[in-house]
Design a protein around this motif. Structure first.
Motif, PDB file in Angstrom:
ATOM      1  N   CYS A   1     -19.384  66.963 -48.874  1.00  8.58           N
ATOM      2  CA  CYS A   1     -18.081  67.630 -48.756  1.00  8.58           C
ATOM      3  C   CYS A   1     -17.112  66.816 -47.936  1.00  8.58           C
ATOM      4  O   CYS A   1     -15.956  66.652 -48.300  1.00  8.58           O
ATOM      5  CB  CYS A   1     -18.232  68.966 -48.037  1.00  8.58           C
ATOM      6  N   SER A   2     -17.584  66.305 -46.809  1.00  6.87           N
ATOM      7  CA  SER A   2     -16.635  65.598 -45.956  1.00  6.87           C
ATOM      8  C   SER A   2     -16.213  64.304 -46.641  1.00  6.87           C
ATOM      9  O   SER A   2     -15.073  63.872 -46.526  1.00  6.87           O
ATOM     10  CB  SER A   2     -17.224  65.339 -44.571  1.00  6.87           C
TER      11      SER A   2
ATOM     12  N   GLY B   1     -13.561  65.180 -49.128  1.00  5.29           N
ATOM     13  CA  GLY B   1     -12.316  65.481 -48.430  1.00  5.29           C
ATOM     14  C   GLY B   1     -11.610  64.212 -48.003  1.00  5.29           C
ATOM     15  O   GLY B   1     -10.409  64.038 -48.199  1.00  5.29           O
TER      16      GLY B   1
ATOM     17  N   LYS C   1      -8.167  66.190 -50.869  1.00  5.46           N
ATOM     18  CA  LYS C   1      -7.995  67.520 -51.452  1.00  5.46           C
ATOM     19  C   LYS C   1      -9.163  68.417 -51.087  1.00  5.46           C
ATOM     20  O   LYS C   1     -10.274  67.941 -50.879  1.00  5.46           O
ATOM     21  CB  LYS C   1      -7.904  67.419 -52.970  1.00  5.46           C
ATOM     22  N   GLY C   2      -8.904  69.722 -51.051  1.00  7.22           N
ATOM     23  CA  GLY C   2      -9.952  70.688 -50.754  1.00  7.22           C
ATOM     24  C   GLY C   2     -10.898  70.860 -51.938  1.00  7.22           C
ATOM     25  O   GLY C   2     -10.570  70.478 -53.070  1.00  7.22           O
ATOM     26  N   LEU C   3     -12.054  71.439 -51.674  1.00  6.97           N
ATOM     27  CA  LEU C   3     -13.038  71.630 -52.742  1.00  6.97           C
ATOM     28  C   LEU C   3     -12.506  72.562 -53.823  1.00  6.97           C
ATOM     29  O   LEU C   3     -12.703  72.328 -55.016  1.00  6.97           O
ATOM     30  CB  LEU C   3     -14.342  72.174 -52.145  1.00  6.97           C
TER      31      LEU C   3
ATOM     32  N   GLN D   1     -14.642  70.770 -46.106  1.00  5.12           N
ATOM     33  CA  GLN D   1     -13.812  69.830 -46.843  1.00  5.12           C
ATOM     34  C   GLN D   1     -12.329  70.027 -46.512  1.00  5.12           C
ATOM     35  O   GLN D   1     -11.605  69.054 -46.288  1.00  5.12           O
ATOM     36  CB  GLN D   1     -14.060  69.970 -48.349  1.00  5.12           C
ATOM     37  N   SER D   2     -11.897  71.286 -46.429  1.00  2.00           N
ATOM     38  CA  SER D   2     -10.492  71.527 -46.086  1.00  2.00           C
ATOM     39  C   SER D   2     -10.191  71.041 -44.679  1.00  2.00           C
ATOM     40  O   SER D   2      -9.115  70.503 -44.419  1.00  2.00           O
ATOM     41  CB  SER D   2     -10.169  73.019 -46.146  1.00  2.00           C
TER      42      SER D   2
ATOM     43  N   VAL E   1      -9.674  67.389 -44.634  1.00  4.40           N
ATOM     44  CA  VAL E   1      -8.372  67.050 -45.208  1.00  4.40           C
ATOM     45  C   VAL E   1      -7.255  67.370 -44.217  1.00  4.40           C
ATOM     46  O   VAL E   1      -6.371  66.559 -43.958  1.00  4.40           O
ATOM     47  CB  VAL E   1      -8.142  67.832 -46.518  1.00  4.40           C
ATOM     48  N   GLU E   2      -7.327  68.559 -43.655  1.00 11.19           N
ATOM     49  CA  GLU E   2      -6.297  69.018 -42.718  1.00 11.19           C
ATOM     50  C   GLU E   2      -6.179  68.065 -41.535  1.00 11.19           C
ATOM     51  O   GLU E   2      -5.114  67.799 -41.020  1.00 11.19           O
ATOM     52  CB  GLU E   2      -6.654  70.424 -42.222  1.00 11.19           C
TER      53      GLU E   2
ATOM     54  N   THR F   1      -8.994  78.699 -48.918  1.00  8.69           N
ATOM     55  CA  THR F   1      -9.702  78.288 -50.114  1.00  8.69           C
ATOM     56  C   THR F   1      -9.135  78.983 -51.352  1.00  8.69           C
ATOM     57  O   THR F   1      -8.849  78.335 -52.360  1.00  8.69           O
ATOM     58  CB  THR F   1     -11.191  78.643 -49.982  1.00  8.69           C
TER      59      THR F   1
END
Lengths: 412, 414
Positions: free
Chosen positions: B64-65, B68, B73-75, B208-209, B212-213, B301
């Motif tokens: 996930c990371s 990201g 982008k988020g999952l 993941q978000s 990104v954030e 999400t």
């Protein structure tokens, strides 16, 4: 009378030949933006083992009842780099809404059905986002389209006119072939564009900065979050990065370069014009959080002995003035700061009056190594709009403006 | 060399946050309950599962990371772009239901931990709900992240209370590496529960978000991966001490079933007030922390995936769905706890079922996405890593489906 059709309805419509035999169902539709930015040019029909490509002028009628052809000379579909396929390239992807100034995701597309004598034509009218389009997508194929149309009116629509849609395409070759320009982005306020850029992924960011005008890019980059600034510049060609930095105010450029790794930042500096390069390099010497690091070299200094009339003539004769000009500085022949005058006062005084008589009391200035906190305090205490910065010999070296303070405070 | 090390450290500090926070929220009230039950009933025996759990956690979190950092982008964004709206919609729907029940469980944790301090739930739950709402709506992501990182430190309370209990360290050490499998349905259910509580759908989306954030890019990815791994290890160290504390305090004096994590805190009383207080304080911290993250992660999400305006920097009228969903999740989640005779246990079992049904889809989509060249460029999984991740996913799916089967059996009457 205009007739509407949604992409969700168009997909899966049955396609019939001249004798009314079904030859397949619609799988995708494509524009050829170089020819026409809104007309659906190809209809991709899946029947047997391969897809067929139907040209727009081969169609007789299009309605919810199906697509009827007027010509049967169909060619097999082969991937063509000049077409923008609506399902593959647009549906569910992000685009920029230039009017609403945000990044949105395409949920559906609305077409205008134009009935000509000989044949029907579809033109992209709007891109649909929001709940109503989601409703259509979810129910598509589950219940009859006419029923969806009837029931959806309870949900408020949310669409963006096709002319305000800016498509994102990271590949520069393809961008040319699809005739995607970033004209809409260049017309936006840089601060809005900066917000948009922050929301995008790295590839799209890079694509935008590569293509928009350097001046717009510079204004936008100054507004972007510092962490992202660095990653954008690193992703660009050194030459383009240098072009953008040249257009930026020297102290903004210095701030960005400070975020970069030393090696990258030096490479970019090497590419810059000598004049801008020296200016930025001088500022780079200062600590970011000191007066030297916060100041801009963009100011107006006049000899201390001028009269109001001479001062105004001087201002008129200049090609360019700082956008936020509100204070004039007076210096002696050695360049030492002797006074600061509010610009507005000039307009209320007679032309013969010496400018020095209008100077603010007391004269507040700070050395180049003054701390950010102390500077903020001074702005607050004396309600300043600009604060002059002087070097060890008391020569005027730059000015700090209030917007810099606001940014500094917001970053805490 | 030392300069390079310092540079690495600076970057590491800059990427610190997502991995550690996600992993720690994983030890929420549900997690603490599961580990406490494991320790109370089976003592040191279940400790061996922690190492494989850590590895599974690392494999999923790392992917996930990486996605990201590389795609920015988020999952849920990626699922939408690659698999379409309908898939995304059903996934988001299941996620909201699953996360909602988790949020209820967090408020239950808040209520029962504060009741040990003699604070009525009719007082604590509304106040905490308002506090959660304000913290996120009023703060910026950066300031909130700092608060969360500070909350991660409070998990130390479990380590201290574990030590205060004076467990049998020798046994603990032996069983940490010695797999014991007993063919007892309770034991197997517990093992599966431990995996289920450790790897859940929401955390893949959240991590993941958060990456990104935070603006982490492929370039800083090496440090970010280290942080994710560190987070996974810290989580399971905390889990180790929870199990050990309950093993030493409860199991050593006779194996026992416990109903909720607060029971475990009470059982720690004979080992001094501190052990018990620290355990309850830890429970409160974990529940409150997760109650902050879960609703926020859920709305982000959902809004990202379905294309609604989102973000705490937006005003209420700019992002109505974002704020309404957020407010509802917290308000209803808190209200349910104050509802007399609410079938909480059934609800938590139900949430495990939903989580279990959702997780396989999430993990499979993740592997499919991470292998897309167009998306990940040179950052796709290697063949070897694919082998590891597919087998991890198969193991996780197998265990979760077993958990679902058992939970359904429990939910059904008779």
């Amino acid at each position: 009378m205009a007739d509407l059709l949604f992409l969700t309805e168009l997909l899966g419509l049955k396609v019939y030949d001249l004798k009314g035999r079904k030859i397949g169902a619609l799988k995708d539709a494509a524009l050829v933006p170089l020819v026409d930015a809104a007309r659906v040019d190809r209809y991709l029909v899946g029947g047997g083992w391969a897809w067929l490509s139907v040209r727009h002028d081969q169609i007789r009628t299009i309605s919810l009842d199906g697509i009827y052809l007027r010509d049967e000379q169909l060619t097999p579909y082969h991937s063509d780099e000049y077409v923008l396929r609506l399902v593959r390239d647009l549906l569910d992807q992000q685009i920029i809404d230039a009017q609403g100034r945000k990044v949105v995701r395409v949920t559906d597309i609305t077409f205008d059905v134009i009935h000509r004598e000989e044949h029907d034509e579809l033109r992209v009218l709007e891109v649909d986002i929001g709940l109503r389009a989601i409703y259509r997508r979810l129910l598509r194929g589950v219940v009859p389209p006419r029923w969806i149309r009837r029931t959806q009116s309870r949900i408020s629509p949310h669409s963006i006119g096709w002319e305000y849609c800016n498509i994102l395409e990271p590949d520069p070759q393809r961008r040319l072939r699809l005739n995607i320009s970033n004209r809409l982005l260049e017309e936006m306020h840089p601060a809005d564009l900066a917000d948009i850029v922050e929301e995008l992924g790295p590839d799209d960011r890079e694509a935008i900065f590569e293509t928009i005008d350097s001046e717009v890019a510079a204004d936008t980059l100054s507004e972007v979050d510092p962490g992202i600034q660095a990653s954008i510049l690193e992703s660009l060609e050194t030459e383009k990065a240098a072009d953008i930095l040249e257009e930026m105010e020297a102290h903004d450029a210095a701030d960005v370069l400070n975020e970069l790794e030393e090696e990258t930042s030096e490479e970019i500096l090497e590419e810059m014009q000598p004049e801008e390069k020296t200016e930025v390099e001088e500022l780079l010497e200062f600590d970011e959080d000191s007066a030297g690091g916060m100041m801009s070299r963009d100011y107006v200094a006049l000899p201390r002995a001028v009269t109001v009339g001479e001062a105004l003539t001087d201002l008129h004769s200049r090609e360019e003035l700082p956008e936020t000009l509100n204070t004039l500085f007076l210096v002696d022949p050695a360049g030492r700061l002797t006074g600061a005058v509010a610009l507005a006062k000039l307009f209320l005084s007679s032309a013969t009056m010496p400018v020095e008589a209008l100077a603010m009391e007391p004269l507040i200035c700070v050395p180049e190594d003054e701390s950010k906190d102390r500077i903020t305090e001074l702005f607050d205490k004396y309600n300043l709009l600009t604060l002059p910065v002087v070097d060890e010999e008391e020569r005027l070296s730059g000015v700090i403006t209030a917007d810099e303070i606001i940014t500094a405070l917001r970053q805490k | 060399m030392s300069k390079r090390l310092r540079n690495q450290l600076v970057i590491f500090m800059a990427v610190l946050g997502p991995g550690l926070i996600t992993a720690n929220v994983d030890n929420d009230s549900g997690g603490i309950l599961t580990y406490s039950q494991a320790g109370a009933k089976y003592g040191y025996l279940p400790l061996w599962t922690l190492i494989p759990i850590t590895l599974l956690l690392i494999v999923t979190q790392e992917m996930c990371s990486r996605m990201g950092a590389v795609t920015g982008k988020g999952l849920s964004d990626l699922v939408r772009e690659e698999f379409g709206l309908r898939t995304t919609f059903f996934m988001m729907f299941a996620l909201v239901v699953a996360n909602f029940t988790n949020i209820v469980a967090e408020f239950a944790g808040i209520a029962s931990s504060l009741e040990l301090f003699h604070i009525s739930r009719y007082f604590s739950v509304p106040i905490c709900a308002v506090a959660v709402w304000l913290l996120v709506v009023r703060g910026s992501y950066r300031s909130v992240e700092k608060v969360f990182l500070a909350a991660c430190v409070i998990y130390v309370t479990y380590i201290i209370s574990g030590i205060l209990v004076k467990p049998d360290w020798k046994e603990a050490a032996i069983y940490s590496v010695k797999p014991i499998l007993i063919f007892d349905s309770g034991y197997i259910f517990m093992l599966i529960g431990m995996v289920g509580t450790s790897i859940s759908p929401w955390m893949q989306f959240y991590l993941q978000s958060a990456v990104v954030e935070k603006g982490i890019t492929a370039k800083e990815y090496a440090q970010s991966r280290l942080e994710v791994i560190l987070g996974c290890i810290v989580t399971d160290v905390v889990a180790f001490f929870i199990i050990v504390a309950c093993a030493g305090a409860i199991w050593a004096h006779g194996p026992k079933d416990i109903e909720n994590a607060a029971d475990a805190a009470v059982a720690l009383k004979p080992f001094g007030n501190y052990a018990s207080l620290l355990f309850s304080a830890g429970l409160f911290n974990a529940s409150f922390f997760a109650a902050c993250i879960l609703p926020l992660s859920t709305v982000y999400t959902v809004c990202e995936g379905l294309g609604f305006e989102s973000g705490v920097d937006k005003r209420f009228d700019e992002a109505p769905i974002f704020y309404w969903l957020y407010t509802l999740l917290i308000a209803v989640g808190g209200a349910v706890i104050l509802w007399p005779d609410f079938p909480l246990v059934k609800m938590i079992l139900f949430s495990q079922v939903i989580n279990g049904v959702l997780l396989p889809f999430v993990l499979i989509y993740m592997i499919l996405l991470i292998n897309k060249k167009g998306l990940m460029k040179e950052w796709t999984n290697s063949r070897f890593y694919n082998l590891i991740s597919w087998s991890s996913v198969v193991i996780i799916i197998g265990l979760t489906l077993a958990l679902v089967a058992i939970s359904i059996k429990d939910v059904l009457p008779g």
